[in-house]
Design an enzyme around this catalytic site. Structure first.
Site, mmCIF file in Angstrom:
data_model
loop_
_atom_site.group_PDB
_atom_site.id
_atom_site.type_symbol
_atom_site.label_atom_id
_atom_site.label_comp_id
_atom_site.label_asym_id
_atom_site.label_seq_id
_atom_site.Cartn_x
_atom_site.Cartn_y
_atom_site.Cartn_z
ATOM 1 N N VAL A 42 -4.420 1.645 -2.809
ATOM 2 C CA VAL A 42 -3.635 2.375 -1.815
ATOM 3 C C VAL A 42 -3.934 3.843 -2.134
ATOM 4 C CG1 VAL A 42 -1.548 3.033 -0.720
ATOM 5 C CG2 VAL A 42 -2.326 0.421 -0.743
ATOM 6 N N CYS A 43 -3.779 4.034 -3.322
ATOM 7 C CA CYS A 43 -3.813 5.493 -3.809
ATOM 8 C C CYS A 43 -5.242 6.181 -3.486
ATOM 9 C CB CYS A 43 -3.334 5.466 -5.183
ATOM 10 S SG CYS A 43 -3.367 7.070 -5.914
ATOM 11 N N GLY A 183 9.531 12.641 5.250
ATOM 12 C CA GLY A 183 9.364 12.583 3.848
ATOM 13 C C GLY A 183 8.211 13.093 3.439
ATOM 14 N N GLU A 204 13.451 13.784 11.891
ATOM 15 C CA GLU A 204 13.862 13.251 10.546
ATOM 16 C C GLU A 204 15.378 12.889 10.826
ATOM 17 O OE1 GLU A 204 13.239 12.305 7.328
ATOM 18 O OE2 GLU A 204 15.498 12.200 7.157
ATOM 19 N N ARG A 273 7.996 2.842 2.657
ATOM 20 C CA ARG A 273 7.021 1.493 2.195
ATOM 21 C C ARG A 273 7.911 0.555 1.901
ATOM 22 N NH1 ARG A 273 1.853 2.923 2.563
ATOM 23 N NH2 ARG A 273 1.238 1.344 0.868
ATOM 24 N N HIS A 445 -0.864 35.610 -18.968
ATOM 25 C CA HIS A 445 -0.430 36.760 -18.047
ATOM 26 C C HIS A 445 -1.840 37.237 -17.294
ATOM 27 C CE1 HIS A 445 1.665 39.915 -15.890
ATOM 28 N NE2 HIS A 445 0.679 40.696 -16.334
HETATM 29 P P1 FAD Z 1 -1.325 -0.197 -4.793
HETATM 30 O O1 FAD Z 1 -2.142 1.270 -4.838
HETATM 31 O O2 FAD Z 1 -0.756 -0.078 -3.562
HETATM 32 O O3 FAD Z 1 -2.523 -1.368 -5.057
HETATM 33 C C1 FAD Z 1 -1.970 -2.680 -4.649
HETATM 34 C C2 FAD Z 1 -3.390 -3.390 -4.572
HETATM 35 O O4 FAD Z 1 -3.224 -4.564 -4.628
HETATM 36 C C3 FAD Z 1 -4.091 -3.120 -2.955
HETATM 37 O O5 FAD Z 1 -5.364 -2.545 -3.348
HETATM 38 C C4 FAD Z 1 -3.826 -4.455 -2.184
HETATM 39 O O6 FAD Z 1 -5.027 -4.442 -1.454
HETATM 40 C C5 FAD Z 1 -4.070 -5.501 -3.724
HETATM 41 N N1 FAD Z 1 -3.461 -6.597 -3.300
HETATM 42 C C6 FAD Z 1 -2.333 -7.135 -2.901
HETATM 43 N N2 FAD Z 1 -1.970 -8.318 -2.650
HETATM 44 C C7 FAD Z 1 -3.012 -8.862 -3.130
HETATM 45 C C8 FAD Z 1 -3.457 -10.296 -3.517
HETATM 46 N N3 FAD Z 1 -2.561 -11.222 -3.139
HETATM 47 N N4 FAD Z 1 -4.836 -10.262 -4.016
HETATM 48 C C9 FAD Z 1 -5.540 -9.535 -4.384
HETATM 49 N N5 FAD Z 1 -5.065 -8.106 -3.948
HETATM 50 C C10 FAD Z 1 -3.853 -7.843 -3.595
HETATM 51 N N6 FAD Z 1 1.431 8.783 -5.084
HETATM 52 C C11 FAD Z 1 1.437 9.675 -5.727
HETATM 53 O O7 FAD Z 1 1.724 9.728 -6.959
HETATM 54 N N7 FAD Z 1 0.763 10.794 -5.397
HETATM 55 C C12 FAD Z 1 0.380 11.034 -4.160
HETATM 56 O O8 FAD Z 1 -0.169 12.386 -3.875
HETATM 57 C C13 FAD Z 1 0.464 10.103 -3.258
HETATM 58 N N8 FAD Z 1 0.279 10.137 -2.009
HETATM 59 C C14 FAD Z 1 0.297 9.104 -1.048
HETATM 60 C C15 FAD Z 1 -0.310 9.286 -0.009
HETATM 61 C C16 FAD Z 1 0.072 8.371 0.923
HETATM 62 C C17 FAD Z 1 -0.443 8.411 2.552
HETATM 63 C C18 FAD Z 1 0.262 7.054 0.748
HETATM 64 C C19 FAD Z 1 0.376 5.997 1.670
HETATM 65 C C20 FAD Z 1 0.968 6.971 -0.701
HETATM 66 C C21 FAD Z 1 0.579 7.822 -1.571
HETATM 67 N N9 FAD Z 1 1.069 7.843 -3.066
HETATM 68 C C22 FAD Z 1 1.119 8.820 -3.671
HETATM 69 C C23 FAD Z 1 1.858 6.487 -3.375
HETATM 70 C C24 FAD Z 1 0.630 5.644 -4.333
HETATM 71 O O9 FAD Z 1 -0.441 5.485 -3.282
HETATM 72 C C25 FAD Z 1 1.141 4.533 -4.708
HETATM 73 O O10 FAD Z 1 2.454 4.580 -5.455
HETATM 74 C C26 FAD Z 1 0.458 3.616 -5.621
HETATM 75 O O11 FAD Z 1 -0.877 3.489 -4.881
HETATM 76 C C27 FAD Z 1 1.132 2.370 -6.102
HETATM 77 O O12 FAD Z 1 0.174 1.912 -6.985
HETATM 78 P P2 FAD Z 1 0.074 0.261 -7.115
HETATM 79 O O13 FAD Z 1 -0.980 0.014 -8.318
HETATM 80 O O14 FAD Z 1 1.386 -0.262 -7.410
HETATM 81 O O15 FAD Z 1 -0.382 -0.459 -5.899
HETATM 82 P P1 NAD Z 2 9.531 8.623 2.275
HETATM 83 O O1 NAD Z 2 10.829 7.824 2.183
HETATM 84 O O2 NAD Z 2 9.260 9.890 1.359
HETATM 85 O O3 NAD Z 2 10.207 9.480 3.724
HETATM 86 C C1 NAD Z 2 10.627 8.595 4.713
HETATM 87 C C2 NAD Z 2 11.634 9.783 5.725
HETATM 88 O O4 NAD Z 2 11.864 8.944 6.830
HETATM 89 C C3 NAD Z 2 12.885 9.917 4.830
HETATM 90 O O5 NAD Z 2 13.219 11.285 4.971
HETATM 91 C C4 NAD Z 2 14.072 8.980 5.866
HETATM 92 O O6 NAD Z 2 15.147 9.812 5.919
HETATM 93 C C5 NAD Z 2 13.247 9.178 7.072
HETATM 94 N N1 NAD Z 2 13.397 8.143 8.256
HETATM 95 C C6 NAD Z 2 13.692 6.795 7.930
HETATM 96 N N2 NAD Z 2 13.856 6.153 9.201
HETATM 97 C C7 NAD Z 2 13.807 6.970 10.214
HETATM 98 C C8 NAD Z 2 13.809 6.900 11.500
HETATM 99 N N3 NAD Z 2 14.223 5.818 12.247
HETATM 100 N N4 NAD Z 2 13.700 8.208 12.103
HETATM 101 C C9 NAD Z 2 13.725 9.358 11.454
HETATM 102 N N5 NAD Z 2 13.403 9.317 10.249
HETATM 103 C C10 NAD Z 2 13.463 8.410 9.541
HETATM 104 O O7 NAD Z 2 8.506 7.617 3.081
HETATM 105 P P2 NAD Z 2 7.181 8.366 3.242
HETATM 106 O O8 NAD Z 2 7.109 9.535 3.835
HETATM 107 O O9 NAD Z 2 6.668 7.041 4.481
HETATM 108 O O10 NAD Z 2 6.295 7.673 2.211
HETATM 109 C C11 NAD Z 2 6.242 6.514 1.225
HETATM 110 C C12 NAD Z 2 6.251 6.769 -0.117
HETATM 111 O O11 NAD Z 2 4.864 6.743 -0.421
HETATM 112 C C13 NAD Z 2 7.088 7.969 -0.631
HETATM 113 O O12 NAD Z 2 8.526 7.617 -0.754
HETATM 114 C C14 NAD Z 2 6.246 8.103 -1.791
HETATM 115 O O13 NAD Z 2 6.826 7.396 -2.935
HETATM 116 C C15 NAD Z 2 4.911 7.650 -1.596
HETATM 117 N N6 NAD Z 2 3.957 8.938 -1.192
HETATM 118 C C16 NAD Z 2 3.999 9.962 -2.222
HETATM 119 C C17 NAD Z 2 3.496 11.241 -1.910
HETATM 120 C C18 NAD Z 2 3.254 12.136 -3.115
HETATM 121 O O14 NAD Z 2 3.328 11.768 -4.250
HETATM 122 N N7 NAD Z 2 2.696 13.310 -2.836
HETATM 123 C C19 NAD Z 2 2.625 11.205 -0.712
HETATM 124 C C20 NAD Z 2 2.846 10.418 0.228
HETATM 125 C C21 NAD Z 2 3.496 9.139 -0.134
#
Ligand code: FAD
Ligand code: NAD
Length: 473
Positions: A42-43, A183, A204, A273, A445
């Site tokens: 996903v990352c 969030g 929010e 999530r 600096h």
């Molecule tokens: P994932 O990255 O979710 O990978 C899991 C993999 O397992 C996927 O490819 C999936 O397809 C695969 N899988 C699942 N089930 C099976 C199966 N049965 N067989 C084979 N494959 C399978 N985190 C940060 O630290 N910094 C950020 O800036 C940041 N930005 C984000 C922005 C968004 C929009 C989102 C949604 C998330 C963001 N995150 C960020 C969170 C970050 O993406 C996750 O914390 C991270 O990807 C988790 O890593 P993971 O290895 O646990 O799983």
């Molecule tokens: P989040 O938990 O960060 O934020 C969700 C927000 O939605 C919260 O503030 C919550 O109070 C609000 N909320 C929940 N239900 C609601 C409702 N019914 N109506 C209005 N507000 C509501 O979740 P996210 O933004 O979906 O991100 C998911 C996770 O992905 C994050 O917690 C983080 O772990 C990861 N992520 C990390 C980064 C990064 O590191 N920069 C970027 C994106 C995502």
């Protein structure tokens, strides 16, 4: 076909591929399984990387418009959404190819397909062309990640309602966009669409954006978003969604809107999530999940099934890529018998908005809840030469300090580059640094990093660039 391998890793995200790569570096035979052509999870494909590519574009757009104040006018930006999308996809492709190559170089067997556990020592992989490979393993690491959650009580499907994956596809810039959730994702992707030209309304349900962060850190980003967005509605919930021919009619309930309907072209749901623990065949093992669906593990990632470990989003919050990576390294160390690995003192959080918000360790709010006596040392960026030269003087760096031991317990930063700067706070906390340690390290600096040194000087009432004498001396 049945193979045997020492370690199977299910899921190719930052938890899974970090585990597979380290295990191979330590000499294990490793099979890594994911449905994508290359590792990344996903990352890489739907999270950290594409969102940061788009946030970079948003920042360039904002800075270009702000440059008018410095005597430079670039005119009104023209958006070519096809090229923007191609650029973002190119970034992802480049990194994915790199990870694929790293797997090959390390001799990691990469199987593209969906994994099903046949028991506690066998996995079946069903490929996209339905070919089946069974592998016997000594150990497995589950790293299947997470997926977007739906707001409770609102299960609704419509072509006009996006999750983060769909929003990142960047097929269009809607005229009006409702972002549900203030969030990480709501703020980051809301900022992107606002910079690209959408009229963004953000709702929010709690009383402030980024509820986990200290309020002084979120104040600046809240002000910036209030200026960039159509509206920010706090303590507001979506209580109804109905598809119309050109959009979604949304019923909102909150103090600023009462209970009222508004029509939006698109709606982005970003309310958290949920873990992907419905791994096919998991019931054939002893692995246990908690009531929220997270796989239950010990400090080194061991599940209740002795051969199986789990890491990353699958095992709990915070759901961050660097947490997944760290847990992967701990689990692999445990598997190869290096049991000395332990959890980190702090996992930093960074929200890549403009300005960025970053924190690690104890927050001021947590200290208050725990009734813990702390001294908070703030350094405002208006007094930082570097911040002023960048035109970004509305930042803040603060330390949360134990007044007796003088150890740094927490660090918070809001401002340009906070995501990079927070790493120094992580090192300080991890190594048990005191404010004297931080004060006595010479910082270059003019840089924003000096704000960390000067906030340590604030503790002693001796910051060079602000006059704040120590009280009760
Ligand atoms: P994932 O990255 O979710 O990978 C899991 C993999 O397992 C996927 O490819 C999936 O397809 C695969 N899988 C699942 N089930 C099976 C199966 N049965 N067989 C084979 N494959 C399978 N985190 C940060 O630290 N910094 C950020 O800036 C940041 N930005 C984000 C922005 C968004 C929009 C989102 C949604 C998330 C963001 N995150 C960020 C969170 C970050 O993406 C996750 O914390 C991270 O990807 C988790 O890593 P993971 O290895 O646990 O799983
Ligand atoms: P989040 O938990 O960060 O934020 C969700 C927000 O939605 C919260 O503030 C919550 O109070 C609000 N909320 C929940 N239900 C609601 C409702 N019914 N109506 C209005 N507000 C509501 O979740 P996210 O933004 O979906 O991100 C998911 C996770 O992905 C994050 O917690 C983080 O772990 C990861 N992520 C990390 C980064 C990064 O590191 N920069 C970027 C994106 C995502």
């Amino acid at each position: 076909m049945t193979n045997s391998t020492q370690l199977v890793v299910i899921g190719g995200g930052p938890g899974g591929y970090a585990a597979a790569f380290l295990a191979a570096d330590l000499g294990l035979q490793v099979t890594l399984i994911d449905e994508a052509t290359d590792p990344g999870g996903v990352c890489l494909y739907d999270g950290c990387i594409p969102s940061k590519a788009l946030l970079h574009v948003a920042k360039v757009l904002t800075e270009a418009s702000e440059a008018q104040a410095w005597g430079v006018d670039f005119g009104k930006p023209k958006l070519d959404i096809v090229r923007l999308r191609e650029w973002k996809e190119g970034v992802v492709r480049k990194l994915a190819g790199g990870l694929g190559q790293l797997a090959v170089q390390r001799g990691v067997v990469y199987l593209q397909g969906r994994a099903e556990l046949l028991g506690s020592t066998t996995v079946r992989v069903i490929g996209s062309d339905h070919d089946v490979t069974d592998s016997q393993f000594e150990h497995a690491i589950l790293a299947t990640g997470s997926r977007p959650a739906s707001p409770s009580g609102l299960s609704f499907e419509s072509q006009y309602v996006w999750d983060s994956t769909q929003a990142l596809e960047i097929h269009e810039v809607p005229e009006s966009l409702l972002v549900v959730g203030g969030g990480y994702i709501g703020l980051e992707l809301g900022s992107v669409y606002a910079a690209l030209g959408s009229a963004v309304t953000l709702v929010e349900m709690t009383s402030g954006l980024l509820p986990e962060a200290d309020r002084d850190l979120t104040a600046m980003v809240t002000r910036r978003l209030e200026a960039a967005c159509e509206a920010i509605l706090l303590e507001t919930r979506v209580v109804g969604l109905a598809e119309e021919p050109n959009g979604v009619r949304v019923t909102l309930k909150g103090p600023a809107v009462g209970q009222s309907d508004q029509l939006f072209d698109r709606v982005l749901l970003a309310v958290g999530r949920t873990p992907n623990s419905e791994i096919p065949g998991l019931h054939r093992t002893g692995v246990k999940c908690d009531p929220r669906g997270f796989v239950v593990v010990d400090e080194q990632g061991r599940t209740a099934e002795p051969t199986i470990f789990a890491v990353g989003d699958l095992v709990g919050e915070p759901m961050l890529a660097h947490k997944a990576n760290h847990e992967a390294r701990i689990a692999v160390s445990a598997i190869v018998g290096r049991d000395s690995a332990s959890g980190p003192a702090t996992i930093p959080a960074v929200v890549f908005t403009d300005p960025e918000v970053a924190w690690c360790g104890l927050t001021e709010a947590q200290a208050k809840v725990e009734g813990r006596a702390v001294q908070v040392c703030r350094f405002p960026w208006g007094a930082s030469g570097r911040a002023v030269t960048l035109g970004h003087s509305a930042g803040i760096t603060k330390l949360i300090v134990d007044p007796i031991s003088e150890r740094i317990l927490g660090v918070g930063i809001a401002g340009t580059g906070a995501g990079e700067l927070i790493a120094e706070g992580v090192v300080a906390i991890e190594f048990g640094a005191t404010v004297s340690d931080l004060r006595d390290c010479v910082h270059p600096h003019p840089t924003l990093s000096e704000t960390l040194m000067e906030s340590a000087e604030v503790f002693f009432g001796q910051s060079t660039h602000i006059y704040r004498p120590k009280r009760n001396r």
